[in-house]
Motif scaffolding. Structure first.
Motif, short mmCIF file in Angstrom:
data_model
loop_
_atom_site.label_atom_id
_atom_site.label_comp_id
_atom_site.label_asym_id
_atom_site.label_seq_id
_atom_site.Cartn_x
_atom_site.Cartn_y
_atom_site.Cartn_z
N VAL A 381 0.83 -1.21 0.00
CA VAL A 381 0.00 0.00 0.00
C VAL A 381 0.87 1.26 0.00
CG1 VAL A 381 -1.79 1.27 1.20
CG2 VAL A 381 -1.84 -1.22 1.21
N LEU A 382 1.94 1.20 0.78
CA LEU A 382 2.80 2.38 0.89
C LEU A 382 3.51 2.69 -0.43
CD1 LEU A 382 4.23 1.86 4.47
CD2 LEU A 382 2.68 3.68 3.71
N SER A 383 3.60 1.71 -1.28
CA SER A 383 4.25 1.95 -2.57
C SER A 383 3.29 2.50 -3.61
CB SER A 383 4.87 0.64 -3.09
OG SER A 383 5.88 0.22 -2.22
N MET A 384 2.03 2.68 -3.22
CA MET A 384 1.06 3.25 -4.16
C MET A 384 1.09 4.77 -4.08
SD MET A 384 -2.19 0.87 -3.28
CE MET A 384 -2.12 -0.92 -3.43
N THR A 385 0.67 5.40 -5.14
CA THR A 385 0.53 6.86 -5.10
C THR A 385 -0.75 7.18 -4.34
OG1 THR A 385 -0.80 6.93 -7.09
CG2 THR A 385 1.58 7.06 -7.38
N PRO A 386 -0.84 8.41 -3.82
CA PRO A 386 -2.07 8.79 -3.09
C PRO A 386 -3.32 8.54 -3.93
CG PRO A 386 -0.38 10.44 -2.75
CD PRO A 386 0.18 9.46 -3.73
N GLN A 387 -3.24 8.82 -5.23
CA GLN A 387 -4.41 8.61 -6.08
C GLN A 387 -4.81 7.13 -6.11
OE1 GLN A 387 -1.85 10.47 -7.05
NE2 GLN A 387 -2.79 12.51 -7.14
#
Lengths: 458, 309
Positions: A381-387
């Protein structure tokens, strides 16, 4: 070993009985037999169990069964209430003298019950209350006991007094109070050696300390794991030395802690605190209601709710509102996942939560998702962009590939995670009512229930 | 060597109190075997911490034997019961063979049960047998634990490998295994920090220490002892089970049997997990650790008072 809680057992016994208005003698007898077993399994002393059960029996027969409960539940309710009233006290704190006088507290108990650690924990607690505390080392027998206390006093930032091992405990106790006077300390905590309640010479030492020093509070430290002997220990310490309060140690274990009931029942002295860990800050208030549930094997739901509230308090109100809104709509995104994980950690991790849930008391760690696994998912999850976090639908193979690389997972792991997440979102849509709880704290928990559910998610 | 029971009787400062109501009363008070008799027997077992499950197993067996053998005399019933528990607690004749081999002894258990003290006492036993003993102080967590063990090592006259407070205990193990090899010792005794069995991280730490020993000293005889406090109740079963997952337990050291606690939980553990009790701690002196005697244990479990003996 499958663990069947007392509630489940009684539920089964009374499956075929509908509530009949009042409890009959038969209802009560059947239910109390199970209660008796549960109490014995929890190490409540046999004699205390007998007395307790017979007093409950008297009260319960003829009592009206409340709406919505079956006879078994009704008996449990009465048992629970009786236990709470038996274990509770008006006194819930160590009685301290006014700040301009010296309060002397003496610790006593068996070897290994946790006196030295508890002494330091109390010192820290009283320091927070603005007292100036002196820890006095009167265990002249166990090798290095004095060092242990000195190190703990340092860690707690309180004063320390010792005269080595060549002076009697009584002399040290006397001198420590003198020292406190000069040093302007207003609390002296005397740490004594562990001793057997039948060791007359050693018991006399405690009496001698009391005769020579104005001890205000003698506290008995009892290991929560103690078995049937707890009654003997508590009775003897109380009769020979006289105690003013009880502290239960090692409550962070998974023992049911029946010793609490035994010790309170035979001495009538209040249980003041419970030791919840090895850190010097881990000393908590004693709650009779929680203890009753624990002894009966019904889980510590109240503590769980409390922790949920505590964890929730850290989440700001705005965020919580948003989250509740989303949940109501059955919308789940990765940010909520992160928030839930954070909450869970604030509550002491998944294992701690499961231990507090009824019927889950004996779930073993390997039945839980591995904390490392959870950390790996969090990394995804932390590797995802905020969008991407806000809108799971954005996921494309390219994005997934980037996320996999960024989080050190292979692409299959990322796919699996996102797929499970999708499934869960669908499930949430099907039962929006479940998550729209009004009560503060429960919103987050509802979500957690999903995350920790029977491997659905992992 | 005097049995722990004699030693008990010799300890003049310690008196057993009236409240230790024993099985003799039960047997003396009955002339026939009936439900009340059984019930009271059950009470004695439960009050000895044998636990509900193990007690009902024992009682079922007893009832069956009594039926089969047409026993009507409570006295015979008593003998049968003692025999039954004794049988269960009996130890294998090879249980102590390790004392004469090159051995690593890994001592584990929850907080405050008497691990450090037991390690000191074990060292003294082997030292007295003329063995070359070395101790590893791998409790780097509890304040002054190392100092405590150094004191015991001094008393036993055994060398000790220590680490700083807060150091990784695994590093102490590593140093100790190297020293064991280099000095060609007979027995290495490893003391570990007390930990509650439901703390996953701490149990992992223990598993790591266990792996290091296996890796550094392969093929050398291993004994993994769990130390249990004799006053502990039913939770001891969970302890034995969880610690058993970390290292294959080869024995129990049952401590603090010099009080009024009977250590009956050991019966439950033996019957459920089949881990033999190998040593018992009966006092604070360095010689107060003895080989377990099933006969004396059963006697003590059922005896009213020392004076009676």
């Amino acid at each position: 070993m499958a663990f069947e809680s007392l509630t489940d057992k009684l539920q089964n016994i009374f499956k075929n009985l509908r509530s009949k208005g009042v409890l009959t003698e038969e209802d009560v007898k059947v239910a109390l037999k199970e209660v008796k077993m549960a109490l014995l399994e929890a190490d409540v002393s046999f004699k205390v169990v007998k007395q307790f059960v017979s007093s409950v029996e008297k009260r319960a027969i003829g009592e009206g069964v409340l709406n919505g409960l079956n006879p078994g539940q009704m008996v449990i309710k009465i048992v629970n209430e009786e236990m709470i009233s038996l274990m509770g006290s008006d006194t819930t704190e160590i009685a301290l003298l006014p700040i301009n006088e010296i309060t002397v507290i003496m610790m006593c108990g068996l070897q290994g019950s946790g006196k030295t650690t508890t002494a330091a924990k109390i010192a820290g607690k009283l320091k927070l209350k603005g007292r100036k505390v002196l820890l006095a080392a009167c265990d002249i027998y166990r090798p290095a006991a004095i060092d242990q206390l000195r190190i703990n006093a340092q860690k707690q930032g309180v004063d320390f007094f010792s005269m080595g091992t060549d002076v009697s405990a009584v002399e040290i106790a006397k001198a420590s109070v003198e020292y406190a006077r000069k040093n302007q300390d207003n609390v002296v905590i005397i740490d004594t050696a562990g001793r057997l309640q039948i060791d007359e010479a050693m018991m006399q030492e405690l009496v001698d300390i009391k005769n020579n020093v104005a001890v205000n509070q003698s506290l008995l430290v009892v290991d929560a794991m103690t078995g049937q002997d707890a009654v003997n220990v508590a009775t003897q310490f109380n009769e020979k030395v006289g105690i003013d309060g009880i502290i239960l140690s090692k409550m962070d274990g998974d023992s049911r802690g029946g010793a609490a009931l035994s010790a309170k029942a035979v001495t009538g002295k209040p249980i003041l605190y419970v030791g919840m860990g090895e850190k010097l800050s881990d000393l908590e208030q004693f709650y009779p209601d929680r203890m009753a549930s624990r002894i009966l094997g019904m889980g510590d739901v109240l503590s769980l709710i409390d922790k949920a509230i505590e964890a929730n308090a850290e989440m700001d109100a705005q965020k919580e509102k948003e989250m509740a809104q989303k949940m109501k709509k059955g919308k789940l995104d990765f940010e909520m996942y992160l928030e839930s994980m954070k909450q869970m950690r604030n509550m002491g991790g998944l294992g701690a939560i499961m231990n507090m849930l009824p019927g889950m008391g004996r779930i073993s760690d390997d039945q839980l998702p591995d904390e490392k696994e959870l950390a790996r998912l969090e990394a995804i999850v932390l590797s995802m962009t905020p969008q991407e976090r806000k809108n799971p639908k954005l996921m494309t193979p390219q994005r997934k590939y980037r996320i996999a690389k960024g989080s050190g997972n292979d692409i299959a792991a990322v796919n699996r995670f996102i797929k499970q997440f999708d499934q869960m979102q669908k499930m949430m849509k099907q039962m929006p009512g479940l998550f729209g709880g009004k009560k503060r704290g429960m919103g987050g928990l509802g979500g957690l229930g999903r995350f920790s559910g029977k491997n659905k998610f992992f | 060597m005097a049995g722990f029971f004699e030693k008990l009787a010799a300890g003049l400062t310690k008196t057993r109190d009236k409240f230790v109501k024993g099985i003799d009363n039960v047997f003396n008070g009955y002339t026939s075997i009936d439900d009340d008799f059984y019930e009271e027997l059950e009470e004695v077992l439960i009050m000895g911490d044998i636990g509900v499950n193990a007690t009902s197993t024992i009682m079922d067996r007893l009832r069956e034997h009594v039926r089969e053998q047409h026993i009507t005399d409570p006295e015979k019933c008593r003998a049968l019961l003692l025999q039954d528990i004794w049988q269960q607690m009996k130890i294998d004749e090879h249980a102590y063979d390790f004392e004469d081999k090159k051995t690593i002894i890994f001592v584990i258990g929850v907080n405050g049960v008497g691990k450090t003290t037991s390690v000191g006492k074990l060292a003294a036993i082997f030292k007295n047998k003329g063995k070359k003993v070395i101790i590893a102080a791998a409790d780097t967590y509890r304040a002054a634990a190392t100092e405590q063990l150094v004191e015991w090592a001094d008393r036993a006259g055994a060398p000790i490998i220590t680490g700083r407070e807060g150091a990784d205990p695994a590093s102490v193990i590593y140093d100790a295994t190297s020293a064991f090899k280099a000095r060609d010792c007979d027995i290495l005794i490893v003391d570990t920090a007390g930990r509650l069995h439901n703390k996953k991280n701490l149990m992992e730490e223990l598993a790591k220490m266990n792996r290091i020993i296996d890796k550094e000293l392969p093929g050398i005889c291993r004994e993994n002892f769990i130390v249990l406090d004799g006053t502990t109740g039913q939770n001891a079963i969970m302890q034995a089970r969880e610690f058993g997952d970390v290292a294959d337990l080869t024995g129990i050291i049952l401590t603090k049997l010099d009080g009024t606690a009977k250590g009956g939980i050991a019966v439950a553990i033996v019957s459920e997990l089949n881990i033999p009790v190998k040593y018992v701690g009966v006092g604070e002196g360095i010689d107060d650790l003895e080989r377990f005697s099933p006969a004396e244990f059963v006697d003590a479990l059922f005896l009213d008072s020392v004076e009676k003996k």
